[in-house]
Structure formats: structure tokens, C-alpha cells
Write a protein that holds these residues in place. Structure first.
Motif, PDB file in Angstrom:
ATOM      1  N   ALA A   1     -14.344  68.022  -6.170  1.00 42.45           N
ATOM      2  CA  ALA A   1     -15.788  67.887  -6.457  1.00 42.45           C
ATOM      3  C   ALA A   1     -16.151  67.735  -7.934  1.00 42.45           C
ATOM      4  CB  ALA A   1     -16.575  69.046  -5.843  1.00 42.45           C
TER       5      ALA A   1
ATOM      6  N   GLY B   1     -15.935  64.861  -9.348  1.00 40.44           N
ATOM      7  CA  GLY B   1     -16.511  63.512  -9.441  1.00 40.44           C
ATOM      8  C   GLY B   1     -15.483  62.396  -9.523  1.00 40.44           C
ATOM      9  N   LYS B   2     -14.243  62.676  -9.110  1.00 41.06           N
ATOM     10  CA  LYS B   2     -13.174  61.669  -9.190  1.00 41.06           C
ATOM     11  C   LYS B   2     -13.542  60.404  -8.410  1.00 41.06           C
ATOM     12  CE  LYS B   2     -10.056  64.454  -7.492  1.00 41.06           C
ATOM     13  NZ  LYS B   2     -10.986  65.606  -7.313  1.00 41.06           N
ATOM     14  N   THR B   3     -13.958  60.594  -7.158  1.00 43.66           N
ATOM     15  CA  THR B   3     -14.243  59.446  -6.306  1.00 43.66           C
ATOM     16  C   THR B   3     -15.447  58.660  -6.822  1.00 43.66           C
ATOM     17  OG1 THR B   3     -13.238  60.554  -4.410  1.00 43.66           O
ATOM     18  CG2 THR B   3     -14.743  58.739  -3.922  1.00 43.66           C
ATOM     19  N   GLN B   4     -16.431  59.367  -7.326  1.00 43.09           N
ATOM     20  CA  GLN B   4     -17.614  58.692  -7.877  1.00 43.09           C
ATOM     21  C   GLN B   4     -17.276  57.900  -9.143  1.00 43.09           C
ATOM     22  OE1 GLN B   4     -20.668  58.473  -6.508  1.00 43.09           O
ATOM     23  NE2 GLN B   4     -19.907  59.619  -4.751  1.00 43.09           N
TER      24      GLN B   4
ATOM     25  N   LYS C   1     -19.960  64.593 -15.389  1.00 46.27           N
ATOM     26  CA  LYS C   1     -21.280  65.193 -15.132  1.00 46.27           C
ATOM     27  C   LYS C   1     -21.986  65.555 -16.450  1.00 46.27           C
ATOM     28  CE  LYS C   1     -19.722  66.863 -10.614  1.00 46.27           C
ATOM     29  NZ  LYS C   1     -19.903  67.825  -9.508  1.00 46.27           N
TER      30      LYS C   1
ATOM     31  N   ASP D   1     -24.349  64.258 -17.642  1.00 43.19           N
ATOM     32  CA  ASP D   1     -25.814  64.155 -17.459  1.00 43.19           C
ATOM     33  C   ASP D   1     -26.458  65.512 -17.199  1.00 43.19           C
ATOM     34  OD1 ASP D   1     -26.120  64.169 -14.104  1.00 43.19           O
ATOM     35  OD2 ASP D   1     -24.229  63.422 -14.857  1.00 43.19           O
TER      36      ASP D   1
ATOM     37  N   ALA E   1     -20.530  59.835 -13.980  1.00 44.34           N
ATOM     38  CA  ALA E   1     -20.446  58.856 -12.894  1.00 44.34           C
ATOM     39  C   ALA E   1     -21.836  58.557 -12.358  1.00 44.34           C
ATOM     40  CB  ALA E   1     -19.547  59.384 -11.773  1.00 44.34           C
TER      41      ALA E   1
HETATM   42  P1  GDP Z   1     -14.212  64.513  -6.065  1.00 48.95           P
HETATM   43  O1  GDP Z   1     -13.981  65.572  -5.039  1.00 48.95           O
HETATM   44  O2  GDP Z   1     -13.617  64.909  -7.380  1.00 48.95           O
HETATM   45  O3  GDP Z   1     -13.794  63.152  -5.617  1.00 48.95           O
HETATM   46  O4  GDP Z   1     -15.794  64.470  -6.353  1.00 48.95           O
HETATM   47  P2  GDP Z   1     -16.886  63.433  -5.820  1.00 48.95           P
HETATM   48  O5  GDP Z   1     -16.763  62.137  -6.516  1.00 48.95           O
HETATM   49  O6  GDP Z   1     -16.859  63.432  -4.345  1.00 48.95           O
HETATM   50  O7  GDP Z   1     -18.230  64.148  -6.355  1.00 48.95           O
HETATM   51  C1  GDP Z   1     -18.505  65.492  -5.996  1.00 48.95           C
HETATM   52  C2  GDP Z   1     -19.979  65.759  -6.132  1.00 48.95           C
HETATM   53  O8  GDP Z   1     -20.398  65.670  -7.481  1.00 48.95           O
HETATM   54  C3  GDP Z   1     -20.851  64.791  -5.341  1.00 48.95           C
HETATM   55  O9  GDP Z   1     -21.954  65.499  -4.816  1.00 48.95           O
HETATM   56  C4  GDP Z   1     -21.301  63.811  -6.401  1.00 48.95           C
HETATM   57  O10 GDP Z   1     -22.524  63.199  -6.086  1.00 48.95           O
HETATM   58  C5  GDP Z   1     -21.424  64.701  -7.625  1.00 48.95           C
HETATM   59  N1  GDP Z   1     -21.184  63.973  -8.874  1.00 48.95           N
HETATM   60  C6  GDP Z   1     -20.114  63.195  -9.157  1.00 48.95           C
HETATM   61  N2  GDP Z   1     -20.205  62.707 -10.407  1.00 48.95           N
HETATM   62  C7  GDP Z   1     -21.367  63.182 -10.923  1.00 48.95           C
HETATM   63  C8  GDP Z   1     -22.010  63.034 -12.193  1.00 48.95           C
HETATM   64  O11 GDP Z   1     -21.551  62.358 -13.125  1.00 48.95           O
HETATM   65  N3  GDP Z   1     -23.193  63.702 -12.352  1.00 48.95           N
HETATM   66  C9  GDP Z   1     -23.740  64.459 -11.378  1.00 48.95           C
HETATM   67  N4  GDP Z   1     -24.901  65.067 -11.647  1.00 48.95           N
HETATM   68  N5  GDP Z   1     -23.154  64.617 -10.173  1.00 48.95           N
HETATM   69  C10 GDP Z   1     -21.977  63.985  -9.944  1.00 48.95           C
END
Ligand code: GDP
Ligand code: MG
Length: 171
Positions: free
Chosen positions: A16, A18-21, A120, A122, A150
């Protein structure tokens, strides 16, 4: 036109962060999902010009395996670069970066180029890790470093291109 290089990049870090985003922000041109794979490895690609060469970035996502600390050596095999992501609002995800570096040292090629990403950025009000502290850790570990978002897209393109340029400088 055919690409000159294919660079495999792995995205690692806690769940969570933000890797995938981040990956989705940078790559939109192809999507690959190995549905037959029991370990659910997937990657996306984007082709960019680096120093007048066509470079295809093949960027692998952990697809949730990070939750079980089950990222396997197959994931790292052949990777020339890594994006090691933490969440600037969750301090433990930064503290775990040292463990992810250990994972890389154990499983990845010694010459792998690593970019630490404080994602994140932001969420300024919720910040729990100072950029200076992360930059110092990165320098000590020999990693490149950038904060990014992201969500807003800030620094995402720049960070991936920097990683690709550094890999290209090594090949
Ligand atoms: P992963 O488990 O590392 O792949 O994380 P995800 O990409 O699934 O992101 C996890 C959560 O963080 C989701 O609810 C995203 O919308 C949120 N998120 C990801 N990147 C950002 C960012 O740059 N800013 C904010 N505010 N939220 C983010
Ligand atoms: Mg994910």
C-alpha cells in the motif's frame, strides 16, 4: 521500430505504499498478466528514448506478494533496476526500506541500479519522514532518491527516466 534495449525493472516496498499506482502512471502502452502463473507475476512496459536509443522498460509489479514477504528470487532475476518505494506518511514503510535493500543484495544482481522513492508526497499534512533523512539513507546505501506522487504525477516520469538513464549508462 524495434527497441535497442529491454531493461527489466522491479518495483518493491511494503504493501500500500503506491507501487502499482506509480507503475500505472508511468506505463500505459502494454499490459501483461500471466494468469497461469501461481505466483501472479505481472509487468507493464513503456518504450522511451534514452540517449538516442529505443529503450523498452519492462516493469514488474509484486502483485500483492509483498504482504507475505514472498517475493521470490525469480522476481529479481535479470533485473537491471529497482524502484524501492515507501510512503512518506507511514514511517514504518521507510524503516523497512533497509530490509528491502537486504533483499536486493541477497537476490538481485550486484550491479542493479536502485531508486528510493518517497511516494504520496502530495499528503504534506501527514508527512512522517523528512526528505533529508531519506536522502541521507539513500546516499549511505548507494541509492538514487526522489520523492514523488502517483496521485498528482509529480516526479514520477522524472524518477523512472532517471533510473533508465542510469541503467543505460551502465550497459
Ligand atoms: P501497492 O500495494 O504498493 O501497490 O499500493 P497501491 O498502488 O495499490 O496504492 C495503495 C493506496 O495508496 C491506494 O489507495 C492508492 O490510491 C493510494 N496511493 C497510491 N499512491 C498515492 C499517492 O501518491 N498519493 C496518495 N494520496 N495516495 C496514493
Ligand atoms: Mg500493488
Amino acid at each position: 521500430m524495434e527497441e535497442d534495449y529491454v531493461f527489466k525493472i522491479v518495483v518493491i516496498g511494503d504493501s500500500a505504499v503506491g507501487k502499482t499506482q506509480l507503475l500505472g502512471r508511468f506505463t500505459r502502452d502494454e499490459f501483461f498478466l500471466d494468469s497461469k502463473s501461481t505466483i501472479g507475476i505481472e509487468f507493464q512496459t513503456r518504450t522511451v528514448d534514452i540517449a538516442r536509443r529505443r529503450v523498452k522498460a519492462q516493469i514488474w509489479d509484486t502483485a500483492g506478494q509483498e504482504r507475505y514477504r514472498a517475493v521470490t528470487s525469480a522476481y529479481y532475476r535479470g533485473a537491471l533496476g529497482a524502484m524501492l518505494v515507501y510512503d512518506v506518511t507511514r514511517r514504518h514503510t521507510f524503516e523497512h526500506a533497509a530490509r528491502w535493500v537486504d533483499e536486493l543484495r541477497a537476490h538481485a544482481d550486484k550491479s542493479i541500479v536502485v531508486m528510493l522513492i518517497g511516494n504520496k508526497a502530495d499528503l504534506a499534512a501527514g508527512r512522517a519522514v523528512a526528505a533529508d533523512e531519506a536522502a541521507a539513507f539513500a546516499e549511505e546505501q548507494g541509492l538514487f532518491f526522489s520523492e514523488a506522487s502517483a496521485l498528482s504525477g509529480e516526479n514520477v516520469e522524472r524518477a523512472f527516466l532517471r533510473l533508465l538513464e542510469e541503467i543505460h549508462a551502465n550497459v
